[in-house]
Scaffold this motif. Structure first.
Motif, PDB file in Angstrom:
ATOM      1  N   GLU A  28       0.829  -1.215   0.000  1.00 29.66           N
ATOM      2  CA  GLU A  28       0.000   0.000   0.000  1.00 29.66           C
ATOM      3  C   GLU A  28       0.862   1.263   0.000  1.00 29.66           C
ATOM      4  O   GLU A  28       0.557   2.237  -0.692  1.00 29.66           O
ATOM      5  N   THR A  29       1.939   1.253   0.761  1.00 34.20           N
ATOM      6  CA  THR A  29       2.835   2.412   0.787  1.00 34.20           C
ATOM      7  C   THR A  29       3.440   2.634  -0.596  1.00 34.20           C
ATOM      8  O   THR A  29       3.513   3.773  -1.067  1.00 34.20           O
ATOM      9  N   CYS A  30       3.852   1.572  -1.254  1.00 33.87           N
ATOM     10  CA  CYS A  30       4.402   1.691  -2.618  1.00 33.87           C
ATOM     11  C   CYS A  30       3.341   2.187  -3.600  1.00 33.87           C
ATOM     12  O   CYS A  30       3.624   3.026  -4.461  1.00 33.87           O
ATOM     13  N   ARG A  31       2.111   1.700  -3.461  1.00 35.54           N
ATOM     14  CA  ARG A  31       1.032   2.104  -4.365  1.00 35.54           C
ATOM     15  C   ARG A  31       0.751   3.601  -4.268  1.00 35.54           C
ATOM     16  O   ARG A  31       0.531   4.267  -5.266  1.00 35.54           O
ATOM     17  N   THR A  32       0.799   4.131  -3.056  1.00 41.64           N
ATOM     18  CA  THR A  32       0.478   5.547  -2.869  1.00 41.64           C
ATOM     19  C   THR A  32       1.679   6.467  -3.082  1.00 41.64           C
ATOM     20  O   THR A  32       1.518   7.680  -3.028  1.00 41.64           O
ATOM     21  N   ALA A  33       2.840   5.898  -3.306  1.00 45.05           N
ATOM     22  CA  ALA A  33       4.063   6.711  -3.451  1.00 45.05           C
ATOM     23  C   ALA A  33       4.685   6.521  -4.827  1.00 45.05           C
ATOM     24  O   ALA A  33       5.891   6.393  -4.947  1.00 45.05           O
ATOM     25  N   GLN A  34       3.900   6.516  -5.853  1.00 41.13           N
ATOM     26  CA  GLN A  34       4.425   6.333  -7.204  1.00 41.13           C
ATOM     27  C   GLN A  34       4.775   7.676  -7.834  1.00 41.13           C
ATOM     28  O   GLN A  34       4.317   8.017  -8.914  1.00 41.13           O
ATOM     29  N   ASP A  35       5.618   8.422  -7.136  1.00 42.94           N
ATOM     30  CA  ASP A  35       6.019   9.747  -7.587  1.00 42.94           C
ATOM     31  C   ASP A  35       7.490   9.820  -7.972  1.00 42.94           C
ATOM     32  O   ASP A  35       8.036  10.887  -8.182  1.00 42.94           O
ATOM     33  N   GLY A  36       8.154   8.646  -8.043  1.00 43.33           N
ATOM     34  CA  GLY A  36       9.565   8.612  -8.404  1.00 43.33           C
ATOM     35  C   GLY A  36      10.510   8.840  -7.241  1.00 43.33           C
ATOM     36  O   GLY A  36      11.723   8.818  -7.415  1.00 43.33           O
ATOM     37  N   LEU A  37       9.964   9.062  -6.035  1.00 43.07           N
ATOM     38  CA  LEU A  37      10.788   9.264  -4.844  1.00 43.07           C
ATOM     39  C   LEU A  37      10.836   7.975  -4.038  1.00 43.07           C
ATOM     40  O   LEU A  37       9.862   7.209  -4.001  1.00 43.07           O
ATOM     41  N   GLU A  38      11.957   7.735  -3.383  1.00 36.49           N
ATOM     42  CA  GLU A  38      12.074   6.555  -2.530  1.00 36.49           C
ATOM     43  C   GLU A  38      11.149   6.699  -1.321  1.00 36.49           C
ATOM     44  O   GLU A  38      10.856   7.808  -0.872  1.00 36.49           O
ATOM     45  N   HIS A 101      13.653   1.377  -4.410  1.00 32.57           N
ATOM     46  CA  HIS A 101      14.549   1.906  -5.431  1.00 32.57           C
ATOM     47  C   HIS A 101      13.684   1.999  -6.684  1.00 32.57           C
ATOM     48  O   HIS A 101      13.591   1.025  -7.442  1.00 32.57           O
ATOM     49  N   PRO A 102      13.008   3.144  -6.897  1.00 32.45           N
ATOM     50  CA  PRO A 102      12.051   3.253  -8.010  1.00 32.45           C
ATOM     51  C   PRO A 102      12.624   2.932  -9.384  1.00 32.45           C
ATOM     52  O   PRO A 102      11.889   2.491 -10.265  1.00 32.45           O
ATOM     53  N   ARG A 103      13.919   3.138  -9.572  1.00 33.30           N
ATOM     54  CA  ARG A 103      14.559   2.851 -10.857  1.00 33.30           C
ATOM     55  C   ARG A 103      15.643   1.789 -10.730  1.00 33.30           C
ATOM     56  O   ARG A 103      16.503   1.665 -11.593  1.00 33.30           O
ATOM     57  N   GLY A 104      15.597   1.021  -9.637  1.00 32.83           N
ATOM     58  CA  GLY A 104      16.590  -0.019  -9.412  1.00 32.83           C
ATOM     59  C   GLY A 104      17.883   0.564  -8.875  1.00 32.83           C
ATOM     60  O   GLY A 104      17.958   1.756  -8.639  1.00 32.83           O
ATOM     61  N   VAL A 136      11.586  -2.931  -5.572  1.00 33.42           N
ATOM     62  CA  VAL A 136      11.576  -2.324  -6.904  1.00 33.42           C
ATOM     63  C   VAL A 136      10.214  -2.589  -7.542  1.00 33.42           C
ATOM     64  O   VAL A 136       9.521  -3.545  -7.183  1.00 33.42           O
ATOM     65  N   PRO A 137       9.814  -1.742  -8.502  1.00 36.58           N
ATOM     66  CA  PRO A 137       8.534  -1.979  -9.168  1.00 36.58           C
ATOM     67  C   PRO A 137       8.595  -3.208 -10.072  1.00 36.58           C
ATOM     68  O   PRO A 137       9.564  -3.405 -10.789  1.00 36.58           O
ATOM     69  N   GLY A 138       7.539  -4.010 -10.012  1.00 31.75           N
ATOM     70  CA  GLY A 138       7.438  -5.180 -10.882  1.00 31.75           C
ATOM     71  C   GLY A 138       6.804  -4.820 -12.207  1.00 31.75           C
ATOM     72  O   GLY A 138       6.317  -3.708 -12.396  1.00 31.75           O
ATOM     73  N   GLU A 139       6.809  -5.762 -13.124  1.00 29.52           N
ATOM     74  CA  GLU A 139       6.237  -5.530 -14.454  1.00 29.52           C
ATOM     75  C   GLU A 139       4.756  -5.176 -14.390  1.00 29.52           C
ATOM     76  O   GLU A 139       4.273  -4.384 -15.182  1.00 29.52           O
ATOM     77  N   SER A 140       4.041  -5.738 -13.433  1.00 26.63           N
ATOM     78  CA  SER A 140       2.612  -5.452 -13.312  1.00 26.63           C
ATOM     79  C   SER A 140       2.349  -4.241 -12.416  1.00 26.63           C
ATOM     80  O   SER A 140       1.204  -3.930 -12.118  1.00 26.63           O
TER      81      SER A 140
END
Length: 165
Positions: A28-38, A101-104, A136-140
């Motif tokens: 949930e934290t990752c879902r709400t923080a998709q702004d490119g910031l760690e 790590h939004p971009r690995g 890290v973000p997955g493909e889905s």
């Protein structure tokens, strides 16, 4: 925070078990923080003599967290409140931290390792091992978690089991 991980030998912590409740907070934290910031938070749980480390609770970053494209610092007062509540609830201790790590890459950075080694070197904390979950973000679009056990002498990647509800 209560956070004394005792040495269990060189084969310690071969398996990290992430409880469903902890994974739900991370997801949930990752879902709400998709702004490119760690982003990230504290990990609380228990060590077991059989080489397993269980994470029963994961924290969110907290209101005073510092989030940047290439670094993250959780809100320490918020993390302390979460740790105190977890200790009261089931005697969970601080076992590590998680962050994105939004971009690995899916491994700890030099800055991350420096932070973990400083925690390991602090005699008041009493860590012999520190768990770092790099997300890290997955493909889905969902989070993919990579566990790392850091000691003063080595960094290794144990197996990870994420429990379903």
């Amino acid at each position: 925070m209560r956070h004394l991980l005792t040495p269990l030998g060189s084969g310690a912590f071969r398996l990290v078990v992430l409880r469903a409740e902890a994974f739900a907070v991370i997801r949930e934290t990752c879902r709400t923080a998709q702004d490119g910031l760690e982003t990230g938070g504290i990990l609380l749980g228990h060590q077991h003599r059989d080489g397993q480390l269980s994470v029963s609770r994961a924290g969110d970053p907290g209101p005073e967290a510092i989030r940047k494209p290439d670094s993250f610092r959780r809100d320490p007062a918020h993390a302390q409140r979460l740790a105190d509540a977890a200790w009261s609830r089931d005697r969970s201790i601080w076992v590590g931290d998680w962050h994105t790590h939004p971009r690995g890459p899916a491994s700890p950075s030099r800055v991350d390792l420096s932070t973990y080694l400083a925690l390991l070197a602090d005699p008041e904390l009493g860590f012999s091992h520190f768990l770092a979950l790099v997300v890290v973000p997955g493909e889905s679009g969902g989070p993919v978690l990579f566990p790392w056990i850091i000691t003063k002498a080595e960094i290794r990647s144990p197996s990870l089991m994420v429990e379903s509800r």
